[in-house]
Design a protein around this motif. Structure first.
Motif, PDB file in Angstrom:
ATOM      1  N   HIS A 294     -20.122  57.585   6.325  1.00  0.00           N
ATOM      2  CA  HIS A 294     -19.140  58.659   6.491  1.00  0.00           C
ATOM      3  C   HIS A 294     -18.921  59.433   5.198  1.00  0.00           C
ATOM      4  O   HIS A 294     -18.797  60.669   5.220  1.00  0.00           O
ATOM      5  N   ALA A 295     -18.885  58.753   4.069  1.00  0.00           N
ATOM      6  CA  ALA A 295     -18.634  59.434   2.800  1.00  0.00           C
ATOM      7  C   ALA A 295     -19.744  60.421   2.474  1.00  0.00           C
ATOM      8  O   ALA A 295     -19.488  61.547   2.028  1.00  0.00           O
TER       9      ALA A 295
ATOM     10  N   TRP B 159     -21.790  61.853   4.632  1.00  0.00           N
ATOM     11  CA  TRP B 159     -21.693  62.951   5.597  1.00  0.00           C
ATOM     12  C   TRP B 159     -20.591  63.926   5.202  1.00  0.00           C
ATOM     13  O   TRP B 159     -20.779  65.148   5.245  1.00  0.00           O
ATOM     14  N   ALA B 160     -19.429  63.405   4.815  1.00  0.00           N
ATOM     15  CA  ALA B 160     -18.295  64.263   4.482  1.00  0.00           C
ATOM     16  C   ALA B 160     -18.598  65.172   3.300  1.00  0.00           C
ATOM     17  O   ALA B 160     -18.128  66.316   3.240  1.00  0.00           O
ATOM     18  N   ALA B 161     -19.400  64.690   2.365  1.00  0.00           N
ATOM     19  CA  ALA B 161     -19.730  65.490   1.179  1.00  0.00           C
ATOM     20  C   ALA B 161     -20.875  66.455   1.422  1.00  0.00           C
ATOM     21  O   ALA B 161     -20.864  67.588   0.925  1.00  0.00           O
ATOM     22  N   GLN B 162     -21.872  66.032   2.180  1.00  0.00           N
ATOM     23  CA  GLN B 162     -23.105  66.801   2.314  1.00  0.00           C
ATOM     24  C   GLN B 162     -23.165  67.659   3.568  1.00  0.00           C
ATOM     25  O   GLN B 162     -23.600  68.808   3.520  1.00  0.00           O
ATOM     26  N   ASP B 163     -22.741  67.130   4.689  1.00  0.00           N
ATOM     27  CA  ASP B 163     -22.975  67.791   5.973  1.00  0.00           C
ATOM     28  C   ASP B 163     -21.740  68.444   6.580  1.00  0.00           C
ATOM     29  O   ASP B 163     -21.858  69.420   7.319  1.00  0.00           O
ATOM     30  N   ALA B 164     -20.572  67.891   6.293  1.00  0.00           N
ATOM     31  CA  ALA B 164     -19.354  68.417   6.916  1.00  0.00           C
ATOM     32  C   ALA B 164     -18.963  69.821   6.444  1.00  0.00           C
ATOM     33  O   ALA B 164     -18.429  70.598   7.241  1.00  0.00           O
ATOM     34  N   PRO B 165     -19.174  70.190   5.159  1.00  0.00           N
ATOM     35  CA  PRO B 165     -18.642  71.481   4.698  1.00  0.00           C
ATOM     36  C   PRO B 165     -19.094  72.693   5.503  1.00  0.00           C
ATOM     37  O   PRO B 165     -18.308  73.622   5.727  1.00  0.00           O
ATOM     38  N   THR B 166     -20.347  72.712   5.948  1.00  0.00           N
ATOM     39  CA  THR B 166     -20.803  73.880   6.695  1.00  0.00           C
ATOM     40  C   THR B 166     -20.129  73.970   8.054  1.00  0.00           C
ATOM     41  O   THR B 166     -19.759  75.065   8.501  1.00  0.00           O
ATOM     42  N   PHE B 167     -19.972  72.835   8.716  1.00  0.00           N
ATOM     43  CA  PHE B 167     -19.298  72.858  10.013  1.00  0.00           C
ATOM     44  C   PHE B 167     -17.829  73.236   9.852  1.00  0.00           C
ATOM     45  O   PHE B 167     -17.282  74.004  10.654  1.00  0.00           O
ATOM     46  N   ARG B 168     -17.206  72.717   8.810  1.00  0.00           N
ATOM     47  CA  ARG B 168     -15.810  73.083   8.562  1.00  0.00           C
ATOM     48  C   ARG B 168     -15.687  74.583   8.308  1.00  0.00           C
ATOM     49  O   ARG B 168     -14.763  75.242   8.820  1.00  0.00           O
TER      50      ARG B 168
ATOM     51  N   GLY C 111     -24.691  54.700   9.522  1.00  0.00           N
ATOM     52  CA  GLY C 111     -23.503  54.254   8.814  1.00  0.00           C
ATOM     53  C   GLY C 111     -22.217  54.627   9.513  1.00  0.00           C
ATOM     54  O   GLY C 111     -21.132  54.169   9.120  1.00  0.00           O
ATOM     55  N   VAL C 112     -22.328  55.457  10.551  1.00  0.00           N
ATOM     56  CA  VAL C 112     -21.152  55.868  11.325  1.00  0.00           C
ATOM     57  C   VAL C 112     -21.211  55.322  12.745  1.00  0.00           C
ATOM     58  O   VAL C 112     -20.233  54.770  13.258  1.00  0.00           O
ATOM     59  N   ASP C 113     -22.368  55.477  13.410  1.00  0.00           N
ATOM     60  CA  ASP C 113     -22.495  55.014  14.786  1.00  0.00           C
ATOM     61  C   ASP C 113     -23.977  54.814  15.084  1.00  0.00           C
ATOM     62  O   ASP C 113     -24.817  55.590  14.625  1.00  0.00           O
ATOM     63  N   SER C 114     -24.291  53.811  15.872  1.00  0.00           N
ATOM     64  CA  SER C 114     -25.679  53.546  16.241  1.00  0.00           C
ATOM     65  C   SER C 114     -26.137  54.406  17.411  1.00  0.00           C
ATOM     66  O   SER C 114     -27.328  54.435  17.731  1.00  0.00           O
ATOM     67  N   GLN C 115     -25.201  55.099  18.058  1.00  0.00           N
ATOM     68  CA  GLN C 115     -25.544  55.984  19.161  1.00  0.00           C
ATOM     69  C   GLN C 115     -25.891  57.375  18.637  1.00  0.00           C
ATOM     70  O   GLN C 115     -25.346  57.829  17.625  1.00  0.00           O
ATOM     71  N   PRO C 116     -26.784  58.104  19.320  1.00  0.00           N
ATOM     72  CA  PRO C 116     -26.958  59.514  18.976  1.00  0.00           C
ATOM     73  C   PRO C 116     -25.615  60.239  19.061  1.00  0.00           C
ATOM     74  O   PRO C 116     -24.792  59.935  19.931  1.00  0.00           O
ATOM     75  N   ALA C 117     -25.403  61.177  18.161  1.00  0.00           N
ATOM     76  CA  ALA C 117     -24.117  61.877  18.135  1.00  0.00           C
ATOM     77  C   ALA C 117     -23.786  62.519  19.473  1.00  0.00           C
ATOM     78  O   ALA C 117     -22.620  62.575  19.873  1.00  0.00           O
ATOM     79  N   SER C 118     -24.796  63.005  20.184  1.00  0.00           N
ATOM     80  CA  SER C 118     -24.571  63.642  21.479  1.00  0.00           C
ATOM     81  C   SER C 118     -23.973  62.692  22.511  1.00  0.00           C
ATOM     82  O   SER C 118     -23.370  63.135  23.487  1.00  0.00           O
ATOM     83  N   LEU C 119     -24.135  61.390  22.297  1.00  0.00           N
ATOM     84  CA  LEU C 119     -23.610  60.383  23.226  1.00  0.00           C
ATOM     85  C   LEU C 119     -22.537  59.523  22.581  1.00  0.00           C
ATOM     86  O   LEU C 119     -22.193  58.454  23.097  1.00  0.00           O
ATOM     87  N   SER C 120     -21.979  59.984  21.474  1.00  0.00           N
ATOM     88  CA  SER C 120     -21.105  59.162  20.649  1.00  0.00           C
ATOM     89  C   SER C 120     -19.647  59.600  20.714  1.00  0.00           C
ATOM     90  O   SER C 120     -19.287  60.666  20.197  1.00  0.00           O
ATOM     91  N   PRO C 121     -18.756  58.791  21.288  1.00  0.00           N
ATOM     92  CA  PRO C 121     -17.326  59.103  21.212  1.00  0.00           C
ATOM     93  C   PRO C 121     -16.827  59.168  19.769  1.00  0.00           C
ATOM     94  O   PRO C 121     -15.928  59.958  19.460  1.00  0.00           O
ATOM     95  N   ALA C 122     -17.403  58.350  18.884  1.00  0.00           N
ATOM     96  CA  ALA C 122     -16.943  58.338  17.489  1.00  0.00           C
ATOM     97  C   ALA C 122     -17.145  59.689  16.826  1.00  0.00           C
ATOM     98  O   ALA C 122     -16.257  60.192  16.119  1.00  0.00           O
TER      99      ALA C 122
ATOM    100  N   GLU D  65     -10.953  65.134  12.210  1.00  0.00           N
ATOM    101  CA  GLU D  65     -11.177  65.400  10.792  1.00  0.00           C
ATOM    102  C   GLU D  65     -11.510  66.862  10.501  1.00  0.00           C
ATOM    103  O   GLU D  65     -11.131  67.373   9.445  1.00  0.00           O
ATOM    104  N   LEU D  66     -12.198  67.521  11.403  1.00  0.00           N
ATOM    105  CA  LEU D  66     -12.534  68.924  11.187  1.00  0.00           C
ATOM    106  C   LEU D  66     -11.618  69.857  11.979  1.00  0.00           C
ATOM    107  O   LEU D  66     -11.701  71.080  11.825  1.00  0.00           O
TER     108      LEU D  66
END
Length: 390
Positions: A251-252, A254-263, A282-293, A301-302
């Protein structure tokens, strides 16, 4: 695709105002959210707030839909060809909430495309379907008459150039009757070998964020803007059309590298976020498209309260992985995870079978009725806003 829970009433009313011509960044004050107030200082009762017509329309439509009609409205599917009557028949037969235009749908001229998209609205002009397209520019350009530069050019120019290009591109789409562009790549990578490298708007979070925001600003009020591919395709070189890219990202990172553009894109007013078939282990073992997390992270967070949509679910089947070979099960998992809408360029899959699978999931309790209704309401309000203002 190359080839959070639903939006709040207030957020959708801001969208309706924006589509009606409000300048980007302007505010709206949804009347329907204001309760009746007590008597004023003079003692005279204050006038009750006028109910918003978009909210009222959506509620009335929702109450008159069958379970199957509700479920069908969460699907955006693809019908091949350029015949307007065939496209209209496809939308009407299944009661779809949207269609996606692929290269095989694009005729030779803008008026011919406008005739196609007009056909999708003919049966129910008061509630048009979403008509989506991947018009990024550069490597992913569906319209042969779109001469605006793509990311490879724009990322070496000031953000103002990105805003100008996307404003012109949005105008072309609106003239053709397209109301939703899957056009903004919010992924970031400095790796030239990455699958997504040719399509990014910046190689670092700061430069990419500035251009992502500019692209949304350029489209704002003309077409709906989409940020893709959440949570970010830049952490791996792999191509999600053929595999499920996996990276040991926590998560850390992701928050530094990937989140800023989406925000940045969310803050600029993007109405839609597309979820990628990406695993950050490090966040979820599921693909994000199928991930409640990941849906919770986007919402909590965003601060995103708009429409979420999957990348093409067919891509999961194309990986060959056995756990993703049931298209109906993938659709159920996607909606249960938190996607407002399912996008699929179906192959041999029967749309009826996809809809049936989700209907059964609602009937069994896998997808709560309240969740289904919230998603349907969100899309009804969005589509009604487009009819009135788009």
């Amino acid at each position: 695709m190359r080839r959070a829970r639903g939006m709040t009433a207030a957020a959708l009313l801001v969208l309706a105002t924006t589509l009606g011509g409000c300048a980007a960044g302007g505010s709206a004050h949804p009347a329907e959210t204001a309760p009746s107030s007590p008597a004023g200082a003079s003692g005279a009762p204050r006038a009750a707030a006028t109910p918003d017509p978009v909210v009222g329309y959506a509620e009335e439509r929702l109450q008159n839909l069958t379970l199957r009609q509700k479920v069908a409205s969460l699907f955006m599917l693809h019908a091949p060809g350029t015949d307007p009557a065939a496209l209209r028949g496809f939308v009407d037969r299944y009661g779809l909430g949207g269609v996606i235009l692929m290269p095989d749908n694009i005729p030779a001229t803008p008026p011919a495309l406008a005739a196609e998209t007009a056909a999708t609205r003919a049966s129910d002009p008061g509630l048009p379907p979403l008509v989506g397209i991947d018009e990024e520019g550069g490597d992913v350009t569906r319209l042969p008459w779109d001469a605006q530069p793509g990311a490879e050019t724009l990322r070496s120019q000031p953000p103002a150039a990105t805003q100008q290009a996307f404003a012109a591109r949005a105008a072309l789409l609106k003239q053709a009757g397209v109301n939703l562009n899957f056009g903004t790549i919010a992924d970031v990578t400095a790796d030239p070998h990455s699958f997504i490298a040719d399509r990014i708007l910046g190689t670092d979070p700061a430069s990419a964020a500035a251009r992502v925001a500019a692209s949304v600003t350029g489209e704002r009020g003309t077409v709906l803007s989409t940020l893709k591919h959440f949570p970010g395709h830049g952490e791996t070189e792999a191509d999600s059309h053929h595999t499920v890219p996996t990276a040991a990202v926590d998560h850390a990172r992701w928050a530094a590298q990937d989140a800023p553009t989406f925000r940045a894109g969310i803050d600029a007013g993007a109405e839609v976020v597309m979820f990628g078939h990406l695993v950050y282990s490090g966040v979820d073992s599921q693909p994000a498209s199928l991930s409640p997390a990941w849906h919770r992270i986007l919402r909590d967070e965003l601060g995103f309260s708009g429409v979420t949509i999957t990348d093409d679910l067919r891509m999961l089947q194309d990986t060959g992985l056995p756990q993703y070979q049931d298209a109906g099960a993938n659709a159920v998992a996607a909606i249960a995870a938190g996607n407002t809408m399912v996008l699929m360029i179906q192959g041999a899959e029967d749309p009826d079978a996809l809809i049936d699978a989700v209907v059964a999931a609602v009937q069994s309790g896998r997808i709560p009725v309240a969740q289904l209704d919230a998603d349907v309401r969100t899309l009804l309000m969005l589509r009604r806003s487009i009819a009135l203002h788009g």
